[in-house]
Motif scaffolding. Structure first.
Motif, short mmCIF file in Angstrom:
data_model
loop_
_atom_site.label_atom_id
_atom_site.label_comp_id
_atom_site.label_asym_id
_atom_site.label_seq_id
_atom_site.Cartn_x
_atom_site.Cartn_y
_atom_site.Cartn_z
N LEU A 91 48.38 28.97 31.70
CA LEU A 91 47.67 30.17 32.16
C LEU A 91 47.09 29.97 33.55
N ALA A 92 46.56 28.77 33.79
CA ALA A 92 46.07 28.47 35.13
C ALA A 92 47.21 28.50 36.15
N ALA A 93 48.34 27.95 35.76
CA ALA A 93 49.49 27.93 36.66
C ALA A 93 49.98 29.33 36.99
N GLU A 94 49.71 30.28 36.12
CA GLU A 94 50.10 31.67 36.36
C GLU A 94 49.09 32.43 37.20
N GLY A 95 48.00 31.75 37.61
CA GLY A 95 47.07 32.37 38.53
C GLY A 95 45.69 32.66 37.98
N MET A 96 45.45 32.33 36.72
CA MET A 96 44.11 32.53 36.18
C MET A 96 43.22 31.37 36.57
N ALA A 97 41.93 31.60 36.50
CA ALA A 97 40.94 30.52 36.60
C ALA A 97 40.54 30.15 35.19
N VAL A 98 40.65 28.88 34.84
CA VAL A 98 40.37 28.42 33.47
C VAL A 98 39.29 27.35 33.53
N VAL A 99 38.25 27.54 32.71
CA VAL A 99 37.18 26.55 32.58
C VAL A 99 37.07 26.20 31.11
N ALA A 100 37.13 24.90 30.78
CA ALA A 100 37.05 24.48 29.39
C ALA A 100 35.98 23.42 29.24
N VAL A 101 35.09 23.63 28.27
CA VAL A 101 34.14 22.60 27.86
C VAL A 101 34.87 21.67 26.90
N LEU A 104 22.68 24.94 38.81
CA LEU A 104 24.12 24.64 38.71
C LEU A 104 24.93 25.40 39.77
N ASP A 105 25.77 24.68 40.48
CA ASP A 105 26.73 25.28 41.40
C ASP A 105 28.13 24.92 40.92
N LEU A 106 29.00 25.92 40.81
CA LEU A 106 30.38 25.68 40.38
C LEU A 106 31.26 26.78 40.94
N ARG A 107 32.37 26.37 41.51
CA ARG A 107 33.35 27.33 42.02
C ARG A 107 34.72 26.98 41.44
N VAL A 108 35.39 27.98 40.89
CA VAL A 108 36.72 27.78 40.31
C VAL A 108 37.67 28.79 40.93
N GLU A 109 38.73 28.30 41.50
CA GLU A 109 39.69 29.16 42.19
C GLU A 109 40.77 29.65 41.23
N ALA A 110 41.44 30.71 41.63
CA ALA A 110 42.62 31.17 40.88
C ALA A 110 43.65 30.06 40.84
N GLY A 111 44.24 29.85 39.67
CA GLY A 111 45.24 28.81 39.51
C GLY A 111 44.67 27.44 39.23
N GLU A 112 43.35 27.35 39.01
CA GLU A 112 42.71 26.07 38.80
C GLU A 112 42.20 25.95 37.36
N PHE A 113 42.37 24.77 36.79
CA PHE A 113 41.87 24.45 35.45
C PHE A 113 40.80 23.38 35.61
N ALA A 167 41.97 37.15 24.30
CA ALA A 167 41.37 37.10 25.63
C ALA A 167 42.32 37.67 26.68
N LEU A 168 43.60 37.40 26.54
CA LEU A 168 44.58 37.96 27.47
C LEU A 168 44.64 39.48 27.35
N CYS A 169 44.46 39.98 26.14
CA CYS A 169 44.48 41.43 25.94
C CYS A 169 43.24 42.09 26.53
N GLN A 170 42.22 41.30 26.82
CA GLN A 170 41.06 41.82 27.56
C GLN A 170 41.37 41.97 29.05
N ARG A 171 42.53 41.50 29.45
CA ARG A 171 42.97 41.53 30.86
C ARG A 171 42.01 40.72 31.74
N ALA A 172 41.60 39.61 31.22
CA ALA A 172 40.66 38.75 31.94
C ALA A 172 41.37 37.97 33.04
N ASN A 173 40.67 37.77 34.13
CA ASN A 173 41.15 36.91 35.21
C ASN A 173 40.65 35.48 35.05
N VAL A 174 39.55 35.34 34.30
CA VAL A 174 38.92 34.04 34.09
C VAL A 174 38.84 33.79 32.59
#
Length: 205
Positions: free
Chosen positions: A172-182, A20-29, A140-147
């Protein structure tokens, strides 16, 4: 924010992830779609260390936090305490059961971010499913996660609650996090995600 390269994982001789190859940028959902057994959840679990890959590389800029389909809150504790538990990894062990004021203040800010500051002192068992999922996101936000990795976050929710959770992930993605959802709902994936990745079941040779 997140780069997965050549990820391999098998269970009992059955290959689930085959390069598996996957790249998710900051600000991307990014939404992951695919049939059961295609490795969607396994990929997320590998990122946060709940599963050990058999091969490949995972790079996370900062840290990643997981939001589960089964929300895993402590029902008898209030929402604020549940969110504070996101800070346990950075607290001394002897303070793990009594959260200091700065952590409680940060947790309140996280609850405010998900629209539940007014329910901070309510026991989680009294909250609706959608509210509980938003508490889990605040944790999860209180974990100070970037992703933020969300494994079927809306599958057990009614349509209105599902929309609220999806819109929160978009924000959250719009604020600069990288978000991946199944997801198992292609309509929600197409409506809310910046990019949809379809995963397929590995066919044995």
């Amino acid at each position: 924010m997140l780069a997965i390269r050549g990820l391999l994982k098998s269970f009992g001789g059955r290959t689930v992830l085959d390069g598996l190859d996957l790249r998710v940028e900051a600000g991307e959902f990014v939404a992951l779609l695919g049939p059961n057994g295609s490795g969607k959840s396994t990929a997320l679990r590998c990122v946060v260390g709940l599963e050990t890959p058999d091969g490949g590389e995972i790079d996370v800029s900062g840290s990643a936090a997981m939001v589960f389909q089964k929300i895993h809150l402590v029902g008898r504790r209030n929402a604020l305490d549940n969110v504070c538990s996101g800070a346990l990894g950075r607290l001394p062990l002897h303070r793990s059961l009594i959260f200091p004021d700065d952590v409680r203040e940060e947790a309140m800010q996280c609850l405010e971010r998900v629209g539940l500051a007014d329910r901070a002192l309510d026991r989680c068992a009294r909250l609706s499913g959608g509210q509980q999922q938003r508490v889990a996101i605040a944790r999860a936000l209180c974990q100070r996660a970037n992703v933020i990795l969300a494994d079927e976050p809306v599958s057990a929710l009614d349509p209105q609650a599902a929309v609220q959770v999806m819109e929160l992930l978009v924000d959250l993605a719009a604020e600069g996090m990288a978000v991946v959802a199944v997801l198992h709902q292609p309509d929600l994936a197409r409506k809310y995600a910046n990019r949809v990745v379809e995963m397929r079941t590995v066919v044995a040779a």
